[in-house]
Design an enzyme around this catalytic site. Structure first.
Site, short mmCIF file in Angstrom:
data_model
loop_
_atom_site.label_atom_id
_atom_site.label_comp_id
_atom_site.label_asym_id
_atom_site.label_seq_id
_atom_site.Cartn_x
_atom_site.Cartn_y
_atom_site.Cartn_z
N GLY A 1 0.85 -1.29 -0.09
CA GLY A 1 0.02 0.07 0.31
C GLY A 1 0.59 1.53 -0.19
N GLY A 2 2.39 1.22 -0.43
CA GLY A 2 3.12 2.65 -0.07
C GLY A 2 2.50 3.27 -1.25
N PHE B 1 -1.67 6.71 0.43
CA PHE B 1 -1.62 8.41 1.29
C PHE B 1 -0.33 8.16 2.32
CE2 PHE B 1 -3.31 11.02 5.77
CZ PHE B 1 -2.53 11.78 5.02
N LEU C 1 -2.34 -0.34 -7.14
CA LEU C 1 -3.01 0.69 -7.44
C LEU C 1 -4.20 0.99 -7.62
CD1 LEU C 1 0.46 1.83 -10.07
CD2 LEU C 1 -0.19 2.13 -7.85
N THR D 1 -6.47 0.79 13.04
CA THR D 1 -6.76 2.23 12.97
C THR D 1 -7.49 2.16 14.42
OG1 THR D 1 -8.53 3.21 11.98
CG2 THR D 1 -8.46 1.13 11.61
N ASP D 2 -7.45 3.36 15.64
CA ASP D 2 -8.18 3.54 16.33
C ASP D 2 -9.73 3.35 16.21
OD1 ASP D 2 -9.31 5.75 14.84
OD2 ASP D 2 -8.92 6.98 16.81
N GLU D 3 -10.19 3.01 14.88
CA GLU D 3 -11.39 2.79 14.48
C GLU D 3 -12.30 1.70 15.25
OE1 GLU D 3 -13.15 4.62 10.89
OE2 GLU D 3 -11.62 6.11 10.86
N TYR E 1 -15.60 -0.81 7.82
CA TYR E 1 -14.17 -0.60 7.16
C TYR E 1 -13.91 -1.35 9.10
CZ TYR E 1 -10.25 2.21 7.64
OH TYR E 1 -8.67 2.35 8.59
N LYS F 1 -10.97 -4.00 9.22
CA LYS F 1 -9.66 -4.02 10.46
C LYS F 1 -9.25 -5.15 11.22
CE LYS F 1 -6.44 -1.36 9.05
NZ LYS F 1 -5.56 -2.08 7.71
N ARG G 1 -23.82 10.44 8.09
CA ARG G 1 -23.19 8.79 7.34
C ARG G 1 -23.92 8.26 8.49
NH1 ARG G 1 -16.97 8.37 9.58
NH2 ARG G 1 -17.11 9.24 6.56
P1 NAD Z 1 -5.10 5.32 0.67
O1 NAD Z 1 -6.23 4.07 0.80
O2 NAD Z 1 -4.88 6.32 0.69
O3 NAD Z 1 -4.47 3.67 0.53
C1 NAD Z 1 -4.40 1.94 0.34
C2 NAD Z 1 -3.45 1.68 -0.39
O4 NAD Z 1 -3.44 0.79 -0.50
C3 NAD Z 1 -3.06 2.89 -2.21
O5 NAD Z 1 -1.70 1.90 -2.52
C4 NAD Z 1 -3.70 1.33 -2.83
O6 NAD Z 1 -3.97 0.99 -4.97
C5 NAD Z 1 -3.35 0.19 -1.88
N1 NAD Z 1 -4.73 -1.55 -1.94
C6 NAD Z 1 -5.63 -1.44 -1.74
N2 NAD Z 1 -5.58 -2.76 -2.39
C7 NAD Z 1 -4.99 -3.22 -2.25
C8 NAD Z 1 -4.90 -4.62 -2.44
N3 NAD Z 1 -6.05 -5.34 -2.31
N4 NAD Z 1 -3.43 -4.59 -2.93
C9 NAD Z 1 -2.72 -4.28 -2.64
N5 NAD Z 1 -2.62 -3.05 -2.43
C10 NAD Z 1 -4.43 -2.51 -2.16
O7 NAD Z 1 -4.64 4.72 2.85
P2 NAD Z 1 -4.06 5.66 4.48
O8 NAD Z 1 -5.07 6.42 3.97
O9 NAD Z 1 -2.79 5.89 3.17
O10 NAD Z 1 -3.89 4.15 4.97
C11 NAD Z 1 -3.16 3.15 4.67
C12 NAD Z 1 -3.11 1.61 6.23
O11 NAD Z 1 -2.98 2.91 7.38
C13 NAD Z 1 -4.99 1.38 6.26
O12 NAD Z 1 -4.47 -0.21 6.40
C14 NAD Z 1 -5.30 2.17 7.07
O13 NAD Z 1 -6.41 1.70 7.38
C15 NAD Z 1 -4.46 2.47 8.11
N6 NAD Z 1 -4.63 3.84 8.55
C16 NAD Z 1 -5.31 5.08 8.40
C17 NAD Z 1 -5.62 6.43 8.77
C18 NAD Z 1 -5.57 7.40 8.11
O14 NAD Z 1 -6.15 8.56 8.88
N7 NAD Z 1 -6.10 7.80 6.93
C19 NAD Z 1 -5.33 6.34 10.42
C20 NAD Z 1 -5.10 5.14 10.61
C21 NAD Z 1 -4.46 3.29 10.16
P1 TYD Z 2 -12.94 10.75 7.45
O1 TYD Z 2 -11.81 11.61 7.12
O2 TYD Z 2 -13.48 10.13 6.59
O3 TYD Z 2 -12.23 9.56 8.62
P2 TYD Z 2 -13.21 8.55 9.22
O4 TYD Z 2 -14.52 8.51 9.60
O5 TYD Z 2 -12.26 6.97 9.40
O6 TYD Z 2 -13.12 9.15 10.44
O7 TYD Z 2 -14.04 12.06 8.42
C1 TYD Z 2 -13.54 12.15 9.50
C2 TYD Z 2 -14.73 13.07 9.36
O8 TYD Z 2 -15.37 13.58 9.41
C3 TYD Z 2 -15.65 12.41 9.70
O9 TYD Z 2 -17.14 12.36 11.57
C4 TYD Z 2 -17.12 12.23 8.97
C5 TYD Z 2 -16.47 13.68 8.79
N1 TYD Z 2 -16.87 14.00 7.08
C6 TYD Z 2 -17.94 15.31 6.76
O10 TYD Z 2 -18.44 15.36 7.83
N2 TYD Z 2 -18.08 15.20 5.75
C7 TYD Z 2 -17.17 14.63 4.38
O11 TYD Z 2 -17.60 14.81 2.99
C8 TYD Z 2 -16.68 13.72 4.78
C9 TYD Z 2 -15.97 12.55 4.02
C10 TYD Z 2 -16.04 12.89 6.31
#
Ligand code: NAD
Ligand code: TYD
Length: 339
Positions: A7-8, A11, A35, A122-124, A147, A151, A270
């Site tokens: 997943g590199g 983000f 990708l 994730t904390d979720e 989701y 996780k 939501r």
């Molecule tokens: P993202 O959606 O930006 O990136 C996910 C990446 O995984 C993408 O590059 C995608 O192409 C790749 N991917 C998806 N399915 C795949 C598959 N089947 N095989 C190979 N690659 C695949 O996600 P992110 O926000 O960078 O999150 C990365 C990790 O961190 C996730 O595991 C997420 O649960 C965890 N996380 C995210 C957050 C957050 O705030 N974004 C917080 C805590 C934990």
């Molecule tokens: P999000 O970035 O989707 O992260 P998560 O749901 O995993 O915490 O959403 C962050 C917060 O923002 C969440 O409470 C939902 C809210 N939200 C909106 O109010 N409007 C939006 O368009 C989105 C995407 C999220």
């Protein structure tokens, strides 16, 4: 050290690759990524050009991952479907990637005797809090969204392999990240992109839900600490210590971009919307001598600046152009990189 990062191209994964290559000059990284819509090789461009980063396009559900993980010193597993709203629309890809895919990675790494596996979660998985309290590593797993449920399942698979097979893994659970390269479906980049374009900011419900925000670079430094010093079989919480209501965050973004609050549009909430996340990361701080370094105001200003400077990156996402990039520029495989 040779790291494989799943997943590199997403983000956090791409930020992690840049962080690791910058910090550890002698390390090499191979990114394994399918990708999907969330993966963008442009996120990795500086690393791919520099020469210590290889790329292989592969699904983590593919049996071929076994060959890819062989000989790696560690695997850091980010790949996942990550957006709650998409999981509400259709959770199939979440179950496949997050559950089956994680199991496939764990099985392959176990078979290949990879010495260290870091599962990024994730904390979720802990569910939702009321107005008081924080999640600790001992909190019950009570995921609410599809989701979060997938996780939580992936965390349990990893930990089951630790107990059953002495699989050398750690699990991290981090709060909401923000920073460069975040796909503009998530709250902060979506609000920035909408505000920049002078369009409405869709805030769910009354905007009273609270998230704990951490700059992605602080998440990366915590992951590096866990990778190097974390104890096998342990869970480590990671958080930024910055709780904000969505409505207040939307207003801050508008202020920073000099846009009126009238751009905020309250939209249908939501389903199953978690009210509040707050994370206690004393264990991580104490055991690993880690603390977040980026103040939220500073991090948000930098992030807004980054999106302003990367209008083309946003436009490419919107037009779908980023998908052509791989074909044009990087048809190299990890195997050739490793040789
Ligand atoms: P993202 O959606 O930006 O990136 C996910 C990446 O995984 C993408 O590059 C995608 O192409 C790749 N991917 C998806 N399915 C795949 C598959 N089947 N095989 C190979 N690659 C695949 O996600 P992110 O926000 O960078 O999150 C990365 C990790 O961190 C996730 O595991 C997420 O649960 C965890 N996380 C995210 C957050 C957050 O705030 N974004 C917080 C805590 C934990
Ligand atoms: P999000 O970035 O989707 O992260 P998560 O749901 O995993 O915490 O959403 C962050 C917060 O923002 C969440 O409470 C939902 C809210 N939200 C909106 O109010 N409007 C939006 O368009 C989105 C995407 C999220």
């Amino acid at each position: 050290m040779k790291l494989l990062v799943t997943g590199g191209a997403g983000f956090i994964g791409s930020n992690f690759v840049h962080y690791i290559l910058g910090k550890h000059r002698e390390w090499k990284v191979v990114v394994l990524d399918k990708l999907t819509y969330a993966g963008n090789l442009k996120n990795l461009e500086p690393a791919l050009q520099e020469g210590r980063c290889g790329f292989v396009q592969m699904d983590i559900c593919d049996r071929g991952v076994l060959e890819q993980v062989q000989g790696c010193d560690a695997v850091v597993h980010f790949a996942a479907e990550s957006h709650v709203d998409r999981s509400i629309e259709d959770a199939s890809a979440f179950v496949r990637t997050n559950v089956d895919g994680t199991h496939n990675m764990v099985q392959a790494c176990h078979q290949a005797r990879v010495p260290r596996f870091l599962h990024v979660s994730t904390d979720e998985v802990y569910g939702s809090l009321g107005e008081e309290g924080q999640f600790t590593e001992e909190s019950n797993l009570q995921p609410n969204s599809p989701y979060a449920a997938t996780k939580a399942a992936s965390d349990l698979i990893v930990l089951a392999y630790v107990r059953t097979h002495k699989f050398p893994a750690m699990v991290t659970r981090c709060s909401n990240n923000y920073g460069p390269y975040q796909f503009p479906e998530k709250f902060i980049p979506l609000m920035i992109a909408q505000a920049m374009a002078g369009q409405k900011l869709p805030v769910y419900g009354a905007g009273l839900n609270v998230r704990d925000w951490i700059h992605v670079s602080d998440h990366c430094s915590a992951l590096d600490a866990v990778l190097q010093r974390g104890r096998e079989g342990e869970v480590y919480n990671i958080g930024g210590g910055c709780e904000l209501r969505n409505i207040d965050l939307a207003k801050r973004i508008l202020r920073a971009l000099d846009r009126p609050e009238s751009l905020i549009q309250f939209v249908t909430d939501r389903p199953g919307h978690d009210l509040r996340y707050a994370i206690n990361c004393e264990k991580t701080s104490r055991e690993l001598d880690w603390a977040p370094a980026v103040q939220f105001d500073e991090g948000l200003a930098q992030t807004i600046h980054w999106y302003r400077d990367h209008q083309q990156w946003l436009d490419d996402l919107r037009s779908g152009q980023y998908r052509d990039y791989f074909q044009k520029h990087y048809v190299q495989r990890a195997k050739t990189f490793a040789q």
